[in-house]
Write a protein that holds these residues in place. Structure first.
Motif, PDB file in Angstrom:
ATOM      1  N   LYS A 137      13.960 -10.371 -37.358  1.00 42.44           N
ATOM      2  CA  LYS A 137      12.877 -10.620 -36.402  1.00 42.44           C
ATOM      3  C   LYS A 137      13.350 -11.172 -35.060  1.00 42.44           C
ATOM      4  O   LYS A 137      12.570 -11.275 -34.115  1.00 42.44           O
ATOM      5  CB  LYS A 137      11.867 -11.589 -37.009  1.00 42.44           C
TER       6      LYS A 137
ATOM      7  N   GLN B  78      20.867  -4.647 -38.568  1.00 40.23           N
ATOM      8  CA  GLN B  78      19.753  -3.703 -38.623  1.00 40.23           C
ATOM      9  C   GLN B  78      20.090  -2.460 -37.811  1.00 40.23           C
ATOM     10  O   GLN B  78      20.788  -2.526 -36.794  1.00 40.23           O
ATOM     11  CB  GLN B  78      18.479  -4.330 -38.041  1.00 40.23           C
TER      12      GLN B  78
ATOM     13  N   ARG C  63      15.453   1.377 -35.932  1.00 40.73           N
ATOM     14  CA  ARG C  63      14.295   0.833 -36.638  1.00 40.73           C
ATOM     15  C   ARG C  63      13.383   0.103 -35.655  1.00 40.73           C
ATOM     16  O   ARG C  63      12.184  -0.027 -35.889  1.00 40.73           O
ATOM     17  CB  ARG C  63      14.736  -0.123 -37.746  1.00 40.73           C
ATOM     18  N   TYR C  64      13.953  -0.359 -34.540  1.00 40.63           N
ATOM     19  CA  TYR C  64      13.163  -1.031 -33.505  1.00 40.63           C
ATOM     20  C   TYR C  64      12.633  -0.037 -32.471  1.00 40.63           C
ATOM     21  O   TYR C  64      11.593  -0.267 -31.857  1.00 40.63           O
ATOM     22  CB  TYR C  64      14.014  -2.088 -32.796  1.00 40.63           C
TER      23      TYR C  64
ATOM     24  N   GLU D 230       2.113  -0.776 -36.386  1.00 39.84           N
ATOM     25  CA  GLU D 230       3.352  -1.551 -36.352  1.00 39.84           C
ATOM     26  C   GLU D 230       4.512  -0.816 -37.001  1.00 39.84           C
ATOM     27  O   GLU D 230       5.597  -0.747 -36.448  1.00 39.84           O
ATOM     28  CB  GLU D 230       3.123  -2.882 -37.041  1.00 39.84           C
ATOM     29  N   ASN D 231       4.313  -0.224 -38.173  1.00 40.03           N
ATOM     30  CA  ASN D 231       5.403   0.425 -38.874  1.00 40.03           C
ATOM     31  C   ASN D 231       5.898   1.674 -38.155  1.00 40.03           C
ATOM     32  O   ASN D 231       7.089   1.926 -38.087  1.00 40.03           O
ATOM     33  CB  ASN D 231       4.971   0.775 -40.303  1.00 40.03           C
TER      34      ASN D 231
ATOM     35  N   LEU E 208      10.022  -1.930 -35.734  1.00 38.04           N
ATOM     36  CA  LEU E 208       9.927  -3.321 -36.162  1.00 38.04           C
ATOM     37  C   LEU E 208       9.698  -4.228 -34.958  1.00 38.04           C
ATOM     38  O   LEU E 208      10.429  -4.149 -33.977  1.00 38.04           O
ATOM     39  CB  LEU E 208      11.227  -3.742 -36.858  1.00 38.04           C
TER      40      LEU E 208
END
Length: 314
Positions: free
Chosen positions: A34, A109, A113-114, A200-201, A205
């Motif tokens: 996060k 990560q 993914r972001y 959001e998904n 992320l």
């Protein structure tokens, strides 16, 4: 006459540490993905970079190698929990992922993914046409006076309506999605749009504070830089195959490269030399191992060498 006191200002140091592992771009994160490694600049720190290294190594147990200053974020609405204004001084670094971090909540990560819309290695992500483009066009239509300007920005940023996709516009795309209220980070700060809730998904992320914006800035810097300076030096092991080198460049650029053109470019720049050894293991045929030439390694910090991206996609 009453003098109004200016709010206190504190400096935060933030690190964007990127590696390429098995052909995928990775970023070192804290708080279970996060946040980026960060901490306040303190009087005991000799310099900003010293403070950054102290925080990164204390939080992640990962030694910090090559880093360069990225950007200073000083927007007027950036305050901490105590009401002090926060100025974030960010750095970007390149490293190699070795094993798993031995600190809880610290993980590597996948960068995409972001930013799932940024990975064009297998062509344009369906997410752009299925979700992003319709949502942004709806946002454009909400303000008739700004509609034309907004549509131009959307087309130029996302390669729509005949515009060409530019991999360097990572930050512009993120900020457009934020401005349109489509990202969770934007929803935290304003009244949520009805059609933004639950996305959001699909839209990647979210991160704490504005760390995803800082990550976007770092990725944009690296994408621009690989076109004129071989920053992949910092990402590769001492010996590697040309395929591994190509995959590292593709991972950062988010674009597929033409194999023959890429190898021709590498040969023209005289960046690497054969080691005389062959790769072992794997299901394919053994491949020649290369290393970066010693004179190039010596000169890279002074002048750099061009490593342009191939124009032709796979």
């Amino acid at each position: 006459m009453i003098e109004l006191q200016e709010p206190a200002v504190s400096a935060e140091l933030v690190a964007v540490l990127v590696a390429v592992t098995d052909g995928e771009p990775r970023v070192l994160t804290t708080d279970a993905g996060k946040a980026l490694p960060a901490g306040p600049f303190q009087q005991a720190h000799r310099s900003l970079q010293t403070g950054l290294r102290d925080w990164v190594e204390a939080q992640t147990h990962h030694p910090l190698g090559y880093v360069e200053q990225l950007y200073t974020f000083a927007d007027r609405d950036r305050f901490d929990a105590h009401g002090a204004r926060v100025v974030s001084v960010s750095y970007v670094g390149l490293t190699r992922e070795v094993g798993r971090p031995d600190v809880a909540q610290v993980i590597w990560q996948d960068c995409y993914r972001y930013f799932p819309w940024e990975d064009w290695r297998r062509g344009a992500p369906a997410l752009i046409q299925d979700l992003i483009a319709p949502a942004l066009m709806q946002w454009c239509d909400q303000d008739p006076e700004a509609q034309a300007i907004r549509r131009q920005r959307v087309a130029y940023s996302f390669g729509l309506e005949g515009a060409t996709w530019n991999e360097d516009f990572v930050l512009q795309r993120y900020e457009l999605l934020y401005e349109a209220g489509l990202l969770p980070e934007a929803i935290r700060r304003r009244e949520p749009r009805p059609d933004a809730v639950g996305q959001e998904n699909r839209l990647g992320l979210p991160m704490m504070h504005d760390h995803r914006r800082i990550l976007a800035t770092g990725l944009a810097r690296l994408r621009a830089k690989i076109k004129y300076r071989p920053v992949v030096f910092e990402l590769m092991p001492p010996e590697f195959t040309l395929l591994q080198l190509q995959q590292a460049v593709e991972a950062l650029a988010g674009r597929g490269l033409h194999k023959q053109n890429f190898r021709r470019l590498i040969e023209q720049q005289a960046l690497v030399e054969e080691t005389g050894a062959m790769s072992l293991g794997g299901s394919g045929r053994p491949a020649k191992l290369f290393r970066f030439r010693g004179d190039v390694l010596l000169e890279r910090a002074i002048s750099g060498s061009k490593l342009p991206l191939a124009k032709q996609a796979r």
